[in-house]
Design a protein around this motif. Structure first.
Motif, PDB file in Angstrom:
ATOM      1  N   ASN A  31       8.705 -33.533 -24.525  1.00  0.00           N
ATOM      2  CA  ASN A  31       9.834 -32.698 -24.081  1.00  0.00           C
ATOM      3  C   ASN A  31       9.995 -31.417 -24.893  1.00  0.00           C
ATOM      4  OD1 ASN A  31      10.830 -34.534 -22.052  1.00  0.00           O
ATOM      5  ND2 ASN A  31      11.372 -35.870 -23.748  1.00  0.00           N
TER       6      ASN A  31
ATOM      7  N   SER B 147      11.617 -28.684 -22.985  1.00  0.00           N
ATOM      8  CA  SER B 147      12.812 -29.020 -22.207  1.00  0.00           C
ATOM      9  C   SER B 147      14.041 -28.309 -22.761  1.00  0.00           C
ATOM     10  CB  SER B 147      13.071 -30.535 -22.255  1.00  0.00           C
ATOM     11  OG  SER B 147      11.936 -31.239 -21.831  1.00  0.00           O
TER      12      SER B 147
ATOM     13  N   ARG C 275      15.873 -31.148 -26.316  1.00  0.00           N
ATOM     14  CA  ARG C 275      14.686 -31.765 -26.923  1.00  0.00           C
ATOM     15  C   ARG C 275      14.967 -32.221 -28.346  1.00  0.00           C
ATOM     16  NH1 ARG C 275      13.282 -26.229 -25.942  1.00  0.00           N
ATOM     17  NH2 ARG C 275      12.949 -24.980 -27.831  1.00  0.00           N
TER      18      ARG C 275
END
Length: 285
Positions: A247, A250, A253
């Motif tokens: 991630n 992301s 994260r």
């Protein structure tokens, strides 16, 4: 020339007796609870903390979060942020995002992007921020300028002083042509300054590309770029890194702060949830 007063053994013995009788005076600057514990009471006077990261991990955002945490807990604190990478306006937007939880992208065109309720929140946050003894600097790029400002501001600070420098690789040192010697000059001067003024300095640094080529992405001390003096002069060295590889791009994260060197305390890691649009770091419990 300036005379520096040295402590005698008698002074030091008297100070120790006083601590034994009245208890230890913990005058560390408090930020995140878990980080305070690892550092033995917070950002302590006389200590240089270097935080290294690869580009894009969020080291500048982390510095803003440290400032917000420190001022939340010690509103009278004097804080200086020397940013050689971002303008004062960009860092102010980051402070607002961190303080309000509003996405930083909305501050580019706030008239159109912010709702009426958000504008009220931004105004409130601005009123809080302007009451702090907080100063942003984006024009001071040479080492002597930064050192001079730190001296003046620390002398004027009644309730503690914290300096954050973002970041090491962009500081200019005209007296040295060789970059390695420049880095040595910077870390040495900052370390001397922490002792002389009795202040903590947080210095951000980039890590070498070598970490990208390894299977294990956790940085190590040899990843500090350009000079061994960074490790040598720092009381503590921490690394911010994307510990959750799935991630790492992301909006939310996991970013880990690993304290890999700590002259006065423990080693350890703290996992943070990094809310990238809001630029907020919150400890992941």
């Amino acid at each position: 020339s300036q005379t520096v007063a040295e402590s005698s053994i008698a002074d030091l013995a008297a100070a120790m007796e006083d601590k034994m009788i009245h208890g230890v005076t913990d005058n560390g600057i408090k930020t995140y609870f878990t980080l305070n514990n690892i550092l033995g009471g917070g950002l302590m006077p006389g200590r240089l903390l270097t935080i290294g990261a690869r580009p894009g991990v969020g080291k500048s955002a982390f510095a803003v979060n440290l400032i917000i945490e420190a001022l939340k807990q010690q509103p009278e604190l004097t804080v200086d942020m020397f940013s050689l990478e971002m303008s004062n306006a960009e860092n102010y937007n980051r402070l607002l995002a961190c303080k309000t939880g509003i996405s930083a992208g909305k501050f580019i065109n706030p008239q159109k992007s912010l709702s009426d309720a958000e504008k009220v929140e931004v105004e409130k946050a601005g009123n809080v921020l302007k009451d702090y003894h907080l100063q942003l600097y984006d024009k001071q790029v040479e080492l002597p300028q930064i050192v001079k400002t730190m001296r003046q501001r620390a002398a004027d600070a009644d309730k503690g002083y914290l300096a954050i420098v973002d970041y090491l690789g962009l500081i200019g040192v005209r007296s040295q042509a060789d970059r390695r010697l420049q880095i040595e000059e910077i870390t040495r001067q900052f370390k001397v300054l922490t002792n002389e003024l009795g202040i903590p300095i947080v210095l951000l640094s980039q890590l070498s590309r070598g970490v990208e080529n390894r299977q294990d992405k956790q940085p190590v001390l040899s990843d500090l770029r350009e000079s061994g003096s960074i490790e040598q002069d720092s009381n503590a060295v921490g690394f911010l890194w994307n510990s959750d590889r799935q991630n790492e791009r992301s909006d939310i994260r996991t970013v880990t702060l690993t304290i890999a060197k700590n002259r006065e305390g423990a080693l350890g890691s703290i996992d943070f949830n990094f809310f990238a649009p809001k630029l907020q770091f919150k400890v992941a419990y």
